[in-house]
Motif scaffolding. Sequence first.
Motif, mmCIF file in Angstrom:
data_model
loop_
_atom_site.group_PDB
_atom_site.id
_atom_site.type_symbol
_atom_site.label_atom_id
_atom_site.label_comp_id
_atom_site.label_asym_id
_atom_site.label_seq_id
_atom_site.Cartn_x
_atom_site.Cartn_y
_atom_site.Cartn_z
ATOM 1 N N LEU A 70 -17.991 47.471 9.552
ATOM 2 C CA LEU A 70 -18.161 46.148 8.960
ATOM 3 C C LEU A 70 -19.612 45.980 8.547
ATOM 4 O O LEU A 70 -20.484 46.731 8.972
ATOM 5 N N ARG A 71 -19.871 44.947 7.733
ATOM 6 C CA ARG A 71 -21.250 44.641 7.394
ATOM 7 C C ARG A 71 -21.954 44.043 8.615
ATOM 8 O O ARG A 71 -21.324 43.331 9.404
ATOM 9 N N PRO A 72 -23.236 44.303 8.765
ATOM 10 C CA PRO A 72 -23.982 43.712 9.884
ATOM 11 C C PRO A 72 -23.910 42.184 9.840
ATOM 12 O O PRO A 72 -23.893 41.572 8.770
ATOM 13 N N GLY A 73 -23.851 41.574 11.007
ATOM 14 C CA GLY A 73 -23.835 40.119 11.085
ATOM 15 C C GLY A 73 -22.448 39.506 11.148
ATOM 16 O O GLY A 73 -22.326 38.292 11.338
ATOM 17 N N GLN A 74 -21.391 40.313 11.032
ATOM 18 C CA GLN A 74 -20.025 39.790 11.101
ATOM 19 C C GLN A 74 -19.537 39.835 12.552
ATOM 20 O O GLN A 74 -18.520 40.448 12.870
ATOM 21 N N ASP A 75 -20.251 39.168 13.417
ATOM 22 C CA ASP A 75 -20.003 39.287 14.859
ATOM 23 C C ASP A 75 -18.610 38.812 15.272
ATOM 24 O O ASP A 75 -17.942 39.444 16.086
ATOM 25 N N GLU A 76 -18.176 37.688 14.708
ATOM 26 C CA GLU A 76 -16.854 37.160 15.064
ATOM 27 C C GLU A 76 -15.767 38.119 14.611
ATOM 28 O O GLU A 76 -14.816 38.410 15.353
ATOM 29 N N LEU A 77 -15.903 38.628 13.392
ATOM 30 C CA LEU A 77 -14.913 39.552 12.849
ATOM 31 C C LEU A 77 -14.913 40.856 13.644
ATOM 32 O O LEU A 77 -13.853 41.417 13.930
ATOM 33 N N LEU A 113 -18.820 48.894 1.032
ATOM 34 C CA LEU A 113 -18.813 47.885 2.083
ATOM 35 C C LEU A 113 -20.009 46.951 1.945
ATOM 36 O O LEU A 113 -19.860 45.722 1.958
ATOM 37 N N LEU A 114 -21.187 47.521 1.785
ATOM 38 C CA LEU A 114 -22.411 46.725 1.779
ATOM 39 C C LEU A 114 -22.533 45.827 0.557
ATOM 40 O O LEU A 114 -23.210 44.795 0.604
ATOM 41 N N THR A 115 -21.889 46.203 -0.553
ATOM 42 C CA THR A 115 -21.929 45.378 -1.761
ATOM 43 C C THR A 115 -20.758 44.417 -1.856
ATOM 44 O O THR A 115 -20.603 43.726 -2.858
ATOM 45 N N GLY A 116 -19.919 44.370 -0.806
ATOM 46 C CA GLY A 116 -18.841 43.384 -0.771
ATOM 47 C C GLY A 116 -17.603 43.732 -1.549
ATOM 48 O O GLY A 116 -16.758 42.868 -1.781
ATOM 49 N N GLN A 119 -26.961 50.998 9.257
ATOM 50 C CA GLN A 119 -26.484 50.381 8.017
ATOM 51 C C GLN A 119 -25.290 49.469 8.225
ATOM 52 O O GLN A 119 -25.160 48.447 7.547
ATOM 53 N N VAL A 120 -24.388 49.862 9.124
ATOM 54 C CA VAL A 120 -23.147 49.118 9.309
ATOM 55 C C VAL A 120 -22.942 48.794 10.781
ATOM 56 O O VAL A 120 -23.590 49.367 11.659
ATOM 57 N N ALA A 121 -22.017 47.865 11.037
ATOM 58 C CA ALA A 121 -21.626 47.538 12.409
ATOM 59 C C ALA A 121 -20.315 48.264 12.704
ATOM 60 O O ALA A 121 -19.339 48.109 11.965
ATOM 61 N N PHE A 122 -20.298 49.060 13.756
ATOM 62 C CA PHE A 122 -19.115 49.835 14.105
ATOM 63 C C PHE A 122 -18.290 49.141 15.181
ATOM 64 O O PHE A 122 -18.833 48.573 16.135
ATOM 65 N N SER A 123 -16.975 49.257 15.031
ATOM 66 C CA SER A 123 -16.073 48.831 16.094
ATOM 67 C C SER A 123 -16.069 49.886 17.191
ATOM 68 O O SER A 123 -16.685 50.946 17.060
ATOM 69 N N ASP A 124 -15.358 49.604 18.255
ATOM 70 C CA ASP A 124 -15.094 50.637 19.245
ATOM 71 C C ASP A 124 -14.284 51.748 18.573
ATOM 72 O O ASP A 124 -13.554 51.492 17.604
#
Length: 269
Positions: free
Chosen positions: A227-234, A97-100, A118-123
């Motif tokens: 998701l990767r951190p910073g993908q707030d809209e996604l 994930l982190l390397t795209g 490390q990552v952004a979690f959904s609900d």
Amino acid sequence: MKWSSNLKKFRSVLAVGAVLAASLGVTLPVKAQTVEEIKKKGQLTVGMLVDFPPFGITNLEGQPDGFDADIAKALAKHLGVKANIVPVTGPNRIPFLLTGKVDMLVASLAITPERAKQVAFSDPYAGIRIVVYGKKNAAVRAPADLKNVSVGVARASTQDVSLTAIAPEGTQIRRFDDDASAVQALLSGQVDVIGAATPVVGEIEKVAPGQFDTKLTLREQVHGIALRPGQDELLKTVNEFVAEQQKNGALAATYKKWVGADLPELKKP
């Protein structure tokens, strides 16, 4: 014998999943950061375990399948694109994930404070129980009983972290690359017990009924789409998808279809 045939089949399913994860997990980077970029790309590239039945398996056509696959496909449909599911392993799923290499993970990833760094979690979209499970004659009823007991776990998994935290000095922890290898070590007698999720326990019971039992509960956990951190809209869009799936009953129905149990209460830690 029927038992022998089923055992061979179960080992084969786990082994194929592990091999597929290793051999097909190499993809070109796909660093889609926004909903628009994913739609422009025309597909959602999702990392998923294929050796963690019934959440992640390889079907008879050699394709990723299971609960997580259904969720990934439904999410792609929600975004109006095709789902491209990439097999990953427990240790490499976050690096992928982190390397795209993937846009996100629907990979039975437990929401933990360590991973949230490390990552952004959904609900949460699923939940399971992590237990110590093994030979009936293994006298393990409390963490202290693990002393001098050989325990198999998938490296870097939630069960690895949970078990390491409570294991007394002298516990023989053997770390494997995936759940498939840990299960095979238990079935072949290489270890006395393993740390495993309840769905894995259910699969073992199918091929070796009555030979093993649950010793301890390590933790209750919920899974999030990562998701990767910073993908707030996604992330917002993914959370809207999870909420919609819960509200219309689709999430509970998919869980019942694959796990054979009611969807547990999903509270984000």
